[in-house]
Design an enzyme around this catalytic site. Structure first.
Site, short mmCIF file in Angstrom:
data_model
loop_
_atom_site.label_atom_id
_atom_site.label_comp_id
_atom_site.label_asym_id
_atom_site.label_seq_id
_atom_site.Cartn_x
_atom_site.Cartn_y
_atom_site.Cartn_z
N ARG A 77 2.09 -4.70 -4.58
CA ARG A 77 2.91 -4.70 -5.79
C ARG A 77 3.70 -3.41 -5.95
NH1 ARG A 77 4.39 -8.69 -9.43
NH2 ARG A 77 3.35 -10.55 -8.70
N ARG A 129 2.97 -0.87 2.81
CA ARG A 129 3.53 -0.41 4.09
C ARG A 129 5.00 -0.04 4.05
NH1 ARG A 129 1.11 -5.53 7.01
NH2 ARG A 129 1.69 -6.23 4.92
N ARG A 174 -2.95 5.29 5.48
CA ARG A 174 -3.62 4.14 6.10
C ARG A 174 -4.04 4.48 7.54
NH1 ARG A 174 -3.58 -0.60 8.84
NH2 ARG A 174 -3.89 -2.58 7.72
N ASP A 178 -7.68 -5.01 -3.33
CA ASP A 178 -7.11 -6.31 -2.99
C ASP A 178 -7.87 -7.40 -3.73
OD1 ASP A 178 -4.99 -7.45 -1.06
OD2 ASP A 178 -6.67 -8.84 -0.93
N TYR A 197 -8.28 -18.84 -0.09
CA TYR A 197 -8.63 -17.99 1.06
C TYR A 197 -10.03 -18.29 1.58
CZ TYR A 197 -4.44 -15.26 0.19
OH TYR A 197 -3.14 -14.88 0.04
O1 CP3 Z 1 0.06 -1.33 -5.48
C1 CP3 Z 1 -0.50 -2.33 -5.03
O2 CP3 Z 1 -0.03 -3.02 -4.16
C2 CP3 Z 1 -1.84 -2.70 -5.62
C3 CP3 Z 1 -2.85 -3.31 -4.77
C4 CP3 Z 1 -2.69 -4.76 -4.33
C5 CP3 Z 1 -2.81 -5.16 -2.97
N1 CP3 Z 1 -2.83 -6.53 -2.95
C6 CP3 Z 1 -2.93 -4.27 -1.80
C7 CP3 Z 1 -2.57 -4.80 -0.47
C8 CP3 Z 1 -2.55 -5.92 -5.11
C9 CP3 Z 1 -2.30 -6.04 -6.61
C10 CP3 Z 1 -2.67 -7.04 -4.22
C11 CP3 Z 1 -2.66 -8.45 -4.67
C12 CP3 Z 1 -2.79 -9.53 -3.68
N2 CP3 Z 1 -3.50 -9.53 -2.49
C13 CP3 Z 1 -2.22 -10.81 -3.85
C14 CP3 Z 1 -1.39 -11.24 -5.05
C15 CP3 Z 1 0.04 -10.96 -4.76
C16 CP3 Z 1 1.01 -11.50 -5.78
O3 CP3 Z 1 1.94 -10.78 -6.12
O4 CP3 Z 1 0.89 -12.66 -6.18
C17 CP3 Z 1 -2.56 -11.57 -2.71
C18 CP3 Z 1 -2.13 -13.00 -2.44
C19 CP3 Z 1 -3.37 -10.76 -1.86
C20 CP3 Z 1 -4.00 -11.13 -0.55
C21 CP3 Z 1 -3.43 -10.33 0.56
N3 CP3 Z 1 -3.67 -8.98 0.76
C22 CP3 Z 1 -2.55 -10.76 1.60
C23 CP3 Z 1 -2.01 -12.16 1.75
C24 CP3 Z 1 -2.28 -9.63 2.40
C25 CP3 Z 1 -1.42 -9.55 3.65
C26 CP3 Z 1 -0.01 -9.36 3.25
C27 CP3 Z 1 0.85 -8.77 4.30
O5 CP3 Z 1 1.99 -8.43 3.94
O6 CP3 Z 1 0.42 -8.63 5.46
C28 CP3 Z 1 -2.95 -8.52 1.83
C29 CP3 Z 1 -2.94 -7.12 2.33
C30 CP3 Z 1 -2.56 -6.06 1.38
N4 CP3 Z 1 -3.10 -5.89 0.14
C31 CP3 Z 1 -1.61 -4.99 1.61
C32 CP3 Z 1 -1.63 -4.20 0.46
C33 CP3 Z 1 -0.86 -2.92 0.23
C34 CP3 Z 1 -0.81 -4.76 2.90
C35 CP3 Z 1 -1.71 -4.69 4.07
C36 CP3 Z 1 -1.92 -3.45 4.87
O7 CP3 Z 1 -1.72 -2.29 4.48
O8 CP3 Z 1 -2.37 -3.70 5.98
#
Ligand code: CP3
Length: 335
Positions: free
Chosen positions: A2, A6, A15, A52, A128
């Site tokens: 959000r 990355r 990371r 997450d 999931y």
């Molecule tokens: O600032 C922030 O981003 C807050 C933390 C946050 C993350 N995920 C970190 C994250 C939040 C609020 C989420 C929510 C989340 N996670 C959702 C809802 C998203 C929405 O807007 O509806 C979902 C579906 C997930 C599950 C999830 N986590 C997926 C599908 C993935 C892979 C996505 C990708 O782009 O590869 C993640 C990984 C993830 N969670 C990342 C982050 C910053 C990126 C992965 C990484 O650093 O390897």
């Protein structure tokens, strides 16, 4: 996804130090650092906990990992009577690292901006858990839902209880608002959405603490693809409805009235256009909602946000343009 992620070089550095996504999320100092990175860089108005939604099924023993470039993966999935029977609300001690991060982030923020805690909705987590990872067609989870609705309801009941306990522990640790991500509610058929998603989000809200240390904890429910069910969602005991970019904010405002604030709803892909177009689209969203209320408290106001997670290839400078435009233009509108 959000705010942090990355698309930011400083996130990629931290990371790399942590070695993996879970290494980052389970380390209090790292989790605090990456939560604050977008706040420091952009002057955002609220922080969102770095964690997450999938930490809860991980704590249920499903074995979460994030394979580079492949997204989340579970070692075990939940698809039959035997695996459903094994499911239970996890000991919140397994998620201690999340609550410790909340406390540490609050300390590091030192009142600069409020901290939002979050969880996945029971349905979105079930997607999931049944699929064992991300899915493009939701085949496994929908087969189970149509063929064995009893098992689906069993999973959702456990999830609702787990998620409420998880939010309550985040609130106790210092989260000042909470957000429920029903990111995959919108893949459901009409009728199925109300039965398998909305009913359980409602349960979570009923079980979640309303106040902490004399402060009301605002609750945000975001359903991606849920625009056609906004009327149904007005039955929820929450303060804010999050919407994606398919929703017209003016019509949504007319529908939900003064009882709810709206959060959203810029298409995250706007951030791939040139800065002038980013600014134009941001103003369009603010104009769609119109003049916000000028009184105090909750009510028909607008919280600017993206309509979904931020893409990893997003140019960071376009996020700066976005935040500056939103601040400038919304202040102008409130004059
Ligand atoms: O600032 C922030 O981003 C807050 C933390 C946050 C993350 N995920 C970190 C994250 C939040 C609020 C989420 C929510 C989340 N996670 C959702 C809802 C998203 C929405 O807007 O509806 C979902 C579906 C997930 C599950 C999830 N986590 C997926 C599908 C993935 C892979 C996505 C990708 O782009 O590869 C993640 C990984 C993830 N969670 C990342 C982050 C910053 C990126 C992965 C990484 O650093 O390897």
């Amino acid at each position: 996804m959000r705010q942090a992620g990355r698309y930011l070089a400083e996130y990629r550095d931290t990371r790399a130090k942590a070695g993996s996504f879970m290494g980052l999320a389970t380390n209090t100092d790292f989790a605090t650092e990456v939560t604050l990175q977008p706040i420091d860089r952009y002057g955002l108005d609220a922080a969102i906990l770095f964690s997450d939604i999938l930490t809860v099924p991980d704590a249920m023993g499903l074995g979460l990992s994030f394979v580079n470039g492949e997204g989340p993966k579970f070692e075990r999935h939940v698809r039959d009577e035997a695996s459903v029977a094994l499911l239970k609300v996890p000991d919140m001690d397994k998620l201690r690292y999340v609550f410790d991060a909340v406390t540490s982030i609050r300390k590091a923020l030192n009142g600069r901006v409020p901290l939002i805690g979050f969880t996945g909705s029971p349905w979105t987590l079930a997607c999931y858990m049944v699929e064992g990872g991300s899915s493009s067609d939701y085949r496994a989870v929908k087969s189970l839902m149509y063929q064995r609705p009893d098992l689906m309801h069993q999973i959702l009941s456990v999830n609702a209880e787990a998620v409420a306990a998880y939010l309550n522990a985040q609130i106790a640790a210092g989260a000042q608002a909470v957000m429920i991500f029903d990111s995959w509610g919108g893949v459901l058929a009409d009728g199925a959405f109300q039965e398998f998603s909305l009913a359980y989000t409602k349960q979570v809200l009923e079980k979640t603490t309303r106040t902490h240390e004399g402060q009301t904890i605002p609750r945000i429910v975001f359903t991606k693809g849920g625009g056609q069910w906004l009327g149904d969602m007005t039955a929820l005991n929450c303060d804010v409805l999050g919407v994606d970019w398919t929703v017209n904010l003016q019509r949504a405002r007319a529908l939900v009235g003064d009882r709810f604030a709206l959060q959203g709803n810029l298409d995250p892909m706007v951030l791939f256009a040139d800065p002038a177009s980013v600014a134009k689209q941001a103003r369009r969203v603010l104009d769609d909602f119109g003049q916000p209320h000028t009184g105090t408290g909750c009510g028909a106001t607008h919280i600017f946000n993206l309509g979904h997670g931020i893409n990893q290839h997003t140019p960071p400078e376009n996020v700066a343009t976005l935040v500056e435009t939103v601040h400038e233009y919304s202040r102008q509108m409130r004059r």
